[in-house]
Design a protein around this motif. Structure first.
Motif, PDB file in Angstrom:
ATOM      1  N   PRO A  73       0.889  -1.134  -0.051  1.00 17.41           N
ATOM      2  CA  PRO A  73      -0.116   0.145  -0.050  1.00 17.41           C
ATOM      3  C   PRO A  73       0.989   1.295  -0.017  1.00 17.41           C
ATOM      4  O   PRO A  73       0.220   2.192  -0.580  1.00 17.41           O
ATOM      5  CB  PRO A  73      -0.761  -0.006   1.246  1.00 17.41           C
ATOM      6  CG  PRO A  73      -0.979  -1.612   1.530  1.00 17.41           C
ATOM      7  CD  PRO A  73       0.316  -2.195   1.096  1.00 17.41           C
ATOM      8  N   MET A  74       2.064   1.197   0.691  1.00 15.02           N
ATOM      9  CA  MET A  74       3.100   2.414   0.663  1.00 15.02           C
ATOM     10  C   MET A  74       3.344   2.748  -0.937  1.00 15.02           C
ATOM     11  O   MET A  74       3.797   3.882  -0.994  1.00 15.02           O
ATOM     12  CB  MET A  74       4.419   2.071   1.246  1.00 15.02           C
ATOM     13  CG  MET A  74       3.888   1.670   2.775  1.00 15.02           C
ATOM     14  SD  MET A  74       2.807   2.863   3.660  1.00 15.02           S
ATOM     15  CE  MET A  74       1.483   2.210   3.816  1.00 15.02           C
ATOM     16  N   LEU A  98      -1.836  12.644   6.166  1.00  9.12           N
ATOM     17  CA  LEU A  98      -2.080  11.486   5.239  1.00  9.12           C
ATOM     18  C   LEU A  98      -0.571  10.855   4.506  1.00  9.12           C
ATOM     19  O   LEU A  98      -0.462   9.677   4.322  1.00  9.12           O
ATOM     20  CB  LEU A  98      -3.003  11.927   4.094  1.00  9.12           C
ATOM     21  CG  LEU A  98      -4.332  12.298   4.468  1.00  9.12           C
ATOM     22  CD1 LEU A  98      -5.246  12.914   3.285  1.00  9.12           C
ATOM     23  CD2 LEU A  98      -4.964  10.909   4.737  1.00  9.12           C
ATOM     24  N   GLN A 100       2.324  10.946   6.158  1.00 12.86           N
ATOM     25  CA  GLN A 100       2.825  10.164   7.101  1.00 12.86           C
ATOM     26  C   GLN A 100       2.462   8.931   7.080  1.00 12.86           C
ATOM     27  O   GLN A 100       3.023   7.738   7.382  1.00 12.86           O
ATOM     28  CB  GLN A 100       2.845  10.852   8.613  1.00 12.86           C
ATOM     29  CG  GLN A 100       3.927  12.012   8.309  1.00 12.86           C
ATOM     30  CD  GLN A 100       3.714  12.557   9.938  1.00 12.86           C
ATOM     31  OE1 GLN A 100       4.433  12.164  10.821  1.00 12.86           O
ATOM     32  NE2 GLN A 100       2.969  13.687   9.900  1.00 12.86           N
ATOM     33  N   LEU A 101       1.026   8.736   6.827  1.00 13.75           N
ATOM     34  CA  LEU A 101       0.324   7.332   6.957  1.00 13.75           C
ATOM     35  C   LEU A 101       0.900   6.509   5.748  1.00 13.75           C
ATOM     36  O   LEU A 101       0.779   5.518   5.894  1.00 13.75           O
ATOM     37  CB  LEU A 101      -1.228   7.606   6.746  1.00 13.75           C
ATOM     38  CG  LEU A 101      -1.799   7.977   8.161  1.00 13.75           C
ATOM     39  CD1 LEU A 101      -3.319   7.983   7.863  1.00 13.75           C
ATOM     40  CD2 LEU A 101      -1.464   7.109   9.212  1.00 13.75           C
ATOM     41  N   LYS A 102       1.365   7.157   4.640  1.00 14.48           N
ATOM     42  CA  LYS A 102       1.851   6.492   3.496  1.00 14.48           C
ATOM     43  C   LYS A 102       3.237   6.186   3.621  1.00 14.48           C
ATOM     44  O   LYS A 102       4.050   5.660   2.880  1.00 14.48           O
ATOM     45  CB  LYS A 102       1.600   7.313   2.321  1.00 14.48           C
ATOM     46  CG  LYS A 102       0.289   7.246   1.843  1.00 14.48           C
ATOM     47  CD  LYS A 102       0.168   5.949   1.320  1.00 14.48           C
ATOM     48  CE  LYS A 102      -1.301   5.726   0.569  1.00 14.48           C
ATOM     49  NZ  LYS A 102      -1.563   4.469   0.167  1.00 14.48           N
ATOM     50  N   GLY A 103       3.912   6.426   4.915  1.00 10.68           N
ATOM     51  CA  GLY A 103       5.322   6.018   5.388  1.00 10.68           C
ATOM     52  C   GLY A 103       6.219   6.976   5.355  1.00 10.68           C
ATOM     53  O   GLY A 103       7.339   6.897   5.410  1.00 10.68           O
TER      54      GLY A 103
END
Lengths: 297, 441
Positions: A73-74, A98, A100-103
């Motif tokens: 998903p990243m 958002l 940061q949630l993607k890494g």
């Protein structure tokens, strides 16, 4: 080279309804890929499997040669058709969250976002609340949120729905540019005419099944009827040779279907021999819409 | 990579920074302070009013009385007769006339006194005059019946009640006050739990609905697992609750103390009637305060506070997860929430009722014991029962059952949630939600 995405006999069933029925196709690298199909064809179900939101009942999905796992998903950017933002948050805070949630780290995210804000010339939006922005502005923010982490694969589900022509073009240009920079893009829509314009490669889904796959040019060539349109000035001296199948004749225009063994050149030569001035000579290719209707029937 | 802290942080910060949160958190203690202030002012106001009363002792009951005062009431023996008094009330600066008729005999058990005034006297004034009369009649009768007042006083005995354990090796901690104090602690704990679970459970539900209505949920779960999102939301909002509680735990006593201090300055002439009337009552009062303090110290806080915390956490997580599951099935239709949240609110309210009406009075009754073990009730009932020192195995069993149920229900809610948040535009019932649990997502 691996395709960026490969689906192998993917099946997804909801209670009695089979949303995805043994679908296999490949998305080659470096192309804008169109995932086509009418509403309810199973596009969103398929995308949810690719983005690991749901899992396939059976079948395999490979991202860049690796079987789909939780780290993927990243590497994917997904703009769903049903999309939205936290309305009460400040634009900058929301995008940082958002990203940061993607890494991304905070610093990476901040830097990347500053780049986008400069590019779109929207720096003053950073401290605004999302619900202070217009719908079109929110779509831009949504787009940035989707691409900020530089995904390998970008999936856009009906990206232009609800956009005015100006913003449509803006996002379209961004899509082209990201594609040129090496982002692989899947563009999902039921609007076939958009796909013809943007995509090089497509897969056509209908009632959960894949019914067509390939490059737009190849597909059109497969489904073409050898139709040619000749626009001319002057008078045709005599009727067209009966070996040519004349479909329609209007003043200054002929639609002709070539028969087996005939070539476009012989048709053009024959018409030129009739003593008229040919202004244009085009092959009439079927639209994807027509191809879709044809294959479904 | 673990994104839970990021989610928790957002859920927490967006709520704590909200103006409405800051306002309610600060206004609540101020509201309480204002309430105290008003009550105190009301008490003070009454004491300002002074009364001059002429006492007409026709029955010659009031011996050795020339003048007296009870709080703001001044009593003066009048030598004039009733008619003169009535005619000259204003000139003599009397607010009222108390006419005391004669007692027919010392064995008379009733005496009616008459009071004349412009406005009928307040209940407080009536009460004070009555008790003043009673004391004087007692003295009068003691003399008339030739009784010994020392012996009479000896007749009065205060009886204290002190429960003792049968087994002498057990530490004797209970005293007269212990059950009263325990009941007080129990009610407060249950009240806090009830408020936290319902207020913050609903906040979780609304948060889930908001994400669904805003259509951000699909964006979110393309980055994080639905379960992480749900857990992050529940934890973040739980922390908001704890923050608010912590602020109140500091501010409310502080503000109350400040109000107390401010009022105390002018409280020097606090109405005497508000204090116990005689020294005997005063002693009793002091003893009570002492006992309350001792009892509060005797409570097993070392066990109670951590267990309350664990019951609180498990109870909150369990119910908040259920609220989240409901929220995921409702979507934008708020009116639907009523019907679907009812099955969650009923056990919460039932458990509180059991605490308020059964546990406090009979903490070891079978209903109290069973409901403190039943996991849907135990977060509200067991902390209350803890104040009454239940057998430790019951506490542990209750904890094990609760934690097990909590984990199961959070899992169950997560299964419902992950399906519910992706479905739009329809309302769902419980049967459908239960089917989602078995969905292969």
């Amino acid at each position: 080279m691996h395709p960026i995405l490969r689906l192998d006999e993917v099946v997804k069933t909801y209670e009695q309804h089979t949303a995805v029925d043994h679908v296999s196709f490949e998305v080659p690298k470096g192309k804008i890929f169109g995932l086509l199909g009418p509403n309810g064809a199973g596009k969103t179900s398929l995308i949810r499997i690719i983005t690991t939101i749901t899992r396939a009942d059976s079948g395999k999905v490979y991202l860049d040669g690796e079987e789909l796992n939780s780290s993927h998903p990243m590497q994917i950017g997904y703009m769903p058709e049903e999309r939205g933002l936290y309305k009460k948050m400040k634009v900058g805070e929301l995008l940082l969250y958002l990203a940061q949630l993607k890494g991304m780290s905070y610093q990476e995210a901040l830097q990347a976002l500053r780049g986008w804000f400069t590019k779109f010339d929207i720096k003053e939006w950073w401290t605004k609340r999302v619900d202070e922005l217009s719908k079109g502005m929110q779509q831009k923010i949504q787009f940035i949120a989707t691409v900020v982490h530089r995904p390998k694969l970008l999936i856009l589900d009906e990206p232009f729905s609800g956009l005015d022509p100006v913003n449509t073009n803006l996002i379209k240009d961004e899509i082209y540019q990201l594609s040129q920079e090496g982002t692989n893009i899947i563009f999902s829509t039921h609007r076939m005419e958009q796909v013809e314009e943007i995509c090089e490669q497509i897969a056509l889904i209908h009632q959960g099944k894949k019914i067509l796959e390939g490059s737009v040019t190849d597909i059109k060539n497969t489904y073409k009827d050898n139709l040619f349109r000749i626009n001319y000035t002057g008078e045709l001296g005599s009727p067209l040779d009966s070996s040519f199948r004349l479909l329609e004749q209007k003043a200054g225009s002929l639609d002709v279907q070539l028969q087996p063994g005939q070539s476009a050149n012989t048709l053009l030569q024959h018409v030129l021999g009739q003593g008229v001035q040919v202004q244009s000579f085009n092959e009439i290719l079927p639209s994807l819409n027509e191809i879709f209707i044809k294959t479904v029937n | 990579m673990n994104k839970l802290p990021l989610i928790i942080k957002r859920e927490y910060l967006t709520r704590v920074k909200k103006r409405s949160f800051i306002l309610t958190t600060l206004l609540m203690p101020l509201g309480i302070a204002a309430f105290y202030l008003i009550v105190a002012l009301m008490v003070m106001y009454q004491s300002d009013e002074s009364f001059n009363i002429a006492v007409l002792d026709r029955g010659e009951i009031l011996e050795n009385f020339e003048q007296d005062s009870i709080g703001n009431i001044a009593l003066i023996r009048a030598s004039q007769d009733l008619v003169t008094l009535k005619d000259n009330m204003e000139a003599l600066k009397y607010d009222g006339i108390l006419e005391v008729p004669a007692l027919e005999s010392a064995y008379d058990k009733k005496l009616t006194v008459f009071f004349y005034s412009e406005d009928s006297p307040s209940l407080e004034v009536q009460e004070r005059l009555r008790s003043w009369m009673k004391d004087h009649i007692t003295t009068y009768k003691t003399q008339r019946l030739e009784l010994d007042s020392v012996k009479l006083a000896a007749l009065k005995t205060r009886v204290a009640f002190d429960p003792k354990p049968i087994d002498e090796s057990e530490e004797d901690t209970s005293s007269t006050m212990s059950s009263v104090i325990a009941a007080g602690i129990a009610s407060v704990l249950t009240m806090i739990m009830l408020l936290i679970i319902t207020i913050y459970g609903n906040m979780v539900m609304q948060g889930v609905m908001e994400e669904k209505t805003n259509r951000i949920v699909e964006v979110m779960i393309s980055s994080v697992r639905p379960f992480q999102l749900m857990l992050g939301k529940i934890t973040g909002i739980g922390l908001v609750g704890l923050t608010q509680l912590a602020i109140w735990a500091i501010l409310i006593p502080l503000v109350t103390m400040i109000v107390g201090a401010v009022m105390g300055l002018s409280g020097a002439e606090m109405p005497a009637a508000n204090m116990p009337a005689n020294t005997e009552d005063m002693a009793e009062g002091m003893e009570m305060v002492q006992q309350v303090l001792v009892e509060l110290q005797n409570q097993n806080w070392a066990l109670m506070i951590p267990s309350f915390f664990i019951f609180f956490l498990a109870g909150y997580f369990m119910y908040a997860a259920l609220f989240a599951a409901i929220g995921s099935a409702i979507g934008d239709d708020l009116s639907e929430s009523q019907a679907l949240t009812l099955p969650i609110t009923i056990p919460i309210i039932l458990a509180s009722y059991i605490t308020f009406f059964v546990v406090i009075r009979a903490p070891d009754s079978s209903l109290a014991v069973w409901s403190s073990l039943f996991p849907l009730f135990s977060p509200l009932v067991m902390p209350a029962r803890m104040a009454f020192e239940p057998p430790i195995w019951q506490v542990l069993l209750s904890l094990v059952l609760l934690i097990g149920t909590c984990i199961f229900l959070v899992w169950l809610a997560g299964r419902i949630y992950r399906v519910g948040i992706l479905l739009y535009g329809k309302k769902y019932n419980f049967m459908q939600m239960m089917r989602w649990v078995f969905y292969n997502n």
